[in-house]
Design an enzyme around this catalytic site. Structure first.
Site, mmCIF file in Angstrom:
data_model
loop_
_atom_site.group_PDB
_atom_site.id
_atom_site.type_symbol
_atom_site.label_atom_id
_atom_site.label_comp_id
_atom_site.label_asym_id
_atom_site.label_seq_id
_atom_site.Cartn_x
_atom_site.Cartn_y
_atom_site.Cartn_z
ATOM 1 N N GLY A 9 80.090 6.114 -11.491
ATOM 2 C CA GLY A 9 80.868 6.978 -12.376
ATOM 3 C C GLY A 9 82.134 7.412 -11.671
ATOM 4 N N MET A 13 85.384 13.714 -10.709
ATOM 5 C CA MET A 13 84.438 14.102 -9.665
ATOM 6 C C MET A 13 83.930 12.886 -8.894
ATOM 7 S SD MET A 13 84.325 17.374 -9.701
ATOM 8 C CE MET A 13 82.835 17.822 -8.808
ATOM 9 N N ASN A 32 81.708 1.684 -12.104
ATOM 10 C CA ASN A 32 81.960 2.413 -13.328
ATOM 11 C C ASN A 32 81.614 1.507 -14.497
ATOM 12 O OD1 ASN A 32 83.316 5.054 -14.336
ATOM 13 N ND2 ASN A 32 84.258 3.471 -15.606
ATOM 14 N N SER A 128 79.610 21.886 -7.384
ATOM 15 C CA SER A 128 80.661 22.792 -7.840
ATOM 16 C C SER A 128 81.843 22.748 -6.891
ATOM 17 C CB SER A 128 80.146 24.230 -7.940
ATOM 18 O OG SER A 128 81.191 25.099 -8.352
ATOM 19 N N LYS A 183 72.631 25.480 -10.573
ATOM 20 C CA LYS A 183 74.025 25.163 -10.908
ATOM 21 C C LYS A 183 74.393 25.738 -12.277
ATOM 22 C CE LYS A 183 78.072 23.095 -10.808
ATOM 23 N NZ LYS A 183 78.522 22.960 -12.172
ATOM 24 N N HIS A 186 75.062 29.333 -11.796
ATOM 25 C CA HIS A 186 76.374 29.415 -11.146
ATOM 26 C C HIS A 186 77.479 29.366 -12.195
ATOM 27 C CE1 HIS A 186 80.055 27.339 -9.866
ATOM 28 N NE2 HIS A 186 79.905 27.917 -8.694
ATOM 29 N N ASN A 187 77.387 28.408 -13.112
ATOM 30 C CA ASN A 187 78.426 28.271 -14.126
ATOM 31 C C ASN A 187 78.449 29.459 -15.079
ATOM 32 O OD1 ASN A 187 78.734 25.781 -12.907
ATOM 33 N ND2 ASN A 187 78.969 24.676 -14.823
ATOM 34 N N GLU A 190 80.227 32.093 -13.364
ATOM 35 C CA GLU A 190 81.639 31.686 -13.405
ATOM 36 C C GLU A 190 82.296 32.118 -14.715
ATOM 37 O OE1 GLU A 190 83.664 27.389 -14.072
ATOM 38 O OE2 GLU A 190 82.351 27.525 -12.317
#
Length: 482
Positions: A9, A13, A32, A128, A183, A186-187, A190
């Site tokens: 991918g 990122m 990819n 992140s 995660k 965390h978001n 955020e």
């Protein structure tokens, strides 16, 4: 000689994590779904680096050193399932697959079972830091197979960000889907942080009439104190940025986007019965901002109450706003960690909340000075049931409470929306209220639905039911909690 790790991918990122791995001395295979993208990446960004592009997955898998290590950075959802299905046919027992996308934690738990049935280790690895973090060092939150973690750890800890004390912002979180759950929270935090900062910005702009340059200077000052954080830092930079002499922030449409992790966090809190009101308001604030047509119509229908021009002491108000923002930030993190604690108790992951805070000290979007204080709070004995109960945070909240209350009151009197700041104050007041009006609510439920209630004077007994009208029966509804 084969490659040490594969990155599948090549969106933002994926590309930058592949380059990060190569910069740290690992040989990297990349792939990819669109071969043209792979070729373009290898030709333009990978010159002089040991990255090998593959058009087909079988060839890529054959080129990896054993046990093979594969890092998935494809779009969360069906794309992950599709690529994983192909990989499970190609990999061998003992190989490792790590999903670094924003996958739902439940999907990660399901995929872990599928992979383990083939003898393949599987990690759900929260990542992140955005584009810059992926390239220079993100915060990594791996969960799932402990054996898979041990195989991937030499690479993941090397490419991760470093906290101020030099520790890598990467450590094993726990089994199952715990890495992606952490995660997700965390978001959610955020979302709360960003909304709180935006509310402070609006108060500065619309109430005190500060210019972008003055606001930028204020955020810079704040970033030198207890509010020091990545988001405060970039806010100062954004407000100062100009193109052709014009402030770019003023040209940005006030219509917020979202990719879903904030909504997932709120849903998880509802399922767990945890008050996540501040983060929920941050999500809803984005929803309101997106409905520009209704806002435009409402602006013409309803006049706005506003004290203008500002006649108070600007310096004093900004000092209170700084304290209010800090208090609300503490409450937002406390809610997030309460959700982590509740999920951990239900799932049995064995989360170390202090270790989670440590992972967020560098590389990630919510990195801030006071995460070290959070780690210390959860390392102390006895561990606080709520982060706000830790002595340092209790003292900070008591110190800043008055400022939060006055800022929210001033915003309300002027018609300036501060949903996250208001939610922080409401949570604090509810949390410290020894007797809430829920006794009346329970009586109402029993009146119309015979749902039953507990009694203060007879603890441990019940449930009780009252025939409030004299026309009902004595049977209570079956008791359950959703």
């Amino acid at each position: 000689m084969g490659q040490d790790i594969a990155v599948l991918g090549l969106a933002v990122m994926g590309e930058n994590l592949a380059l990060n791995c190569a910069e740290k001395g690992f040989s990297v295979a990349v792939w990819n779904r669109s071969p043209e993208k792979t070729e373009k990446f290898v030709e333009k960004r990978c010159k002089g680096k040991y990255l090998v592009g593959y058009r087909e997955l079988p060839e890529l898998v054959a080129g990896l050193n054993k046990p093979r290590k594969v890092f998935l950075l494809v779009r969360a959802g069906e794309a992950v399932d599709a690529v994983l299905s192909r990989l499970l046919e190609l990999l061998e027992p003992g190989d490792v697959v790590a999903d670094g996308g924003n996958s739902r934690w439940e999907d990660t738990a399901r995929r872990l079972i599928l992979a383990e049935a083939r003898g393949i280790h599987y990690l759900g690895c929260g990542v992140s830091g955005g584009e810059e973090g992926a390239l220079r060092g993100p915060a990594l939150m791996p969960g799932g197979s402990k054996e898979g973690w041990e195989l991937m750890a030499p690479i993941l800890t090397r490419i991760a960000a470093r906290a101020p004390d030099g520790e890598p912002c990467c450590a094993y979180v726990g089994p199952g889907g715990s890495g992606h759950f952490v995660k997700m929270v965390h978001n959610g935090i955020e979302y709360g942080d960003m909304q709180l900062i935006c509310e402070a910005y609006q108060l500065m702009r619309d109430l005190t009439g500060l210019s972008n340059e003055e606001m930028s200077a204020c955020f810079r000052r704040w970033n030198e104190g207890e509010l020091e954080s990545y988001l405060i830092q970039i806010t100062a930079e954004i407000l100062a940025y100009r193109e052709n002499g014009e402030a770019v922030v003023d040209a940005v449409l006030d219509k917020a986007g979202q990719k879903g992790t904030g909504k997932w966090t709120v849903r998880a809190a509802l399922d767990a019965g945890v008050d996540l009101s501040l983060i929920a308001e941050a999500v809803f604030a984005r929803c309101v901002s997106a409905d520009t047509a209704s806002r435009d119509e409402a602006a013409g229908l309803f006049s706005v109450v506003k004290n203008a021009p500002f006649t108070g002491d600007r310096s004093a108000f900004l000092a209170e706003l700084e304290q209010a923002l800090y208090a609300a930030k503490l409450i937002s993190y406390a809610q997030g960690f309460s959700l982590l604690r509740a999920a951990d108790r239900e799932q049995g992951w064995g989360l170390d909340l202090g270790s989670v805070a440590a992972l967020w000290r560098g590389g990630c979007i919510i990195r801030s000075r006071f995460l070290e204080d959070i780690r210390a709070a959860f390392a102390a004995e006895p561990k606080p049931e709520n982060l706000l109960f830790a002595p340092a945070f209790r003292e900070a909240l008591l110190r800043c409470e008055g400022a939060l209350r006055r800022v929210v009151a001033e915003a309300a009197s002027c018609g300036i929306p501060v949903p996250a700041l208001s939610a922080a104050l409401a949570y604090f007041d509810s949390l410290r209220c020894a007797r809430l009006p829920a006794n009346l609510l329970q009586a109402q439920r029993d009146y119309f639905g015979a749902h039953g209630y507990e009694r203060r004077d007879r603890p441990g007994e019940g449930p009780f039911h009252t025939d409030w009208t004299g026309l009902g029966g004595v049977s209570a509804s079956e008791s359950y909690t959703v």
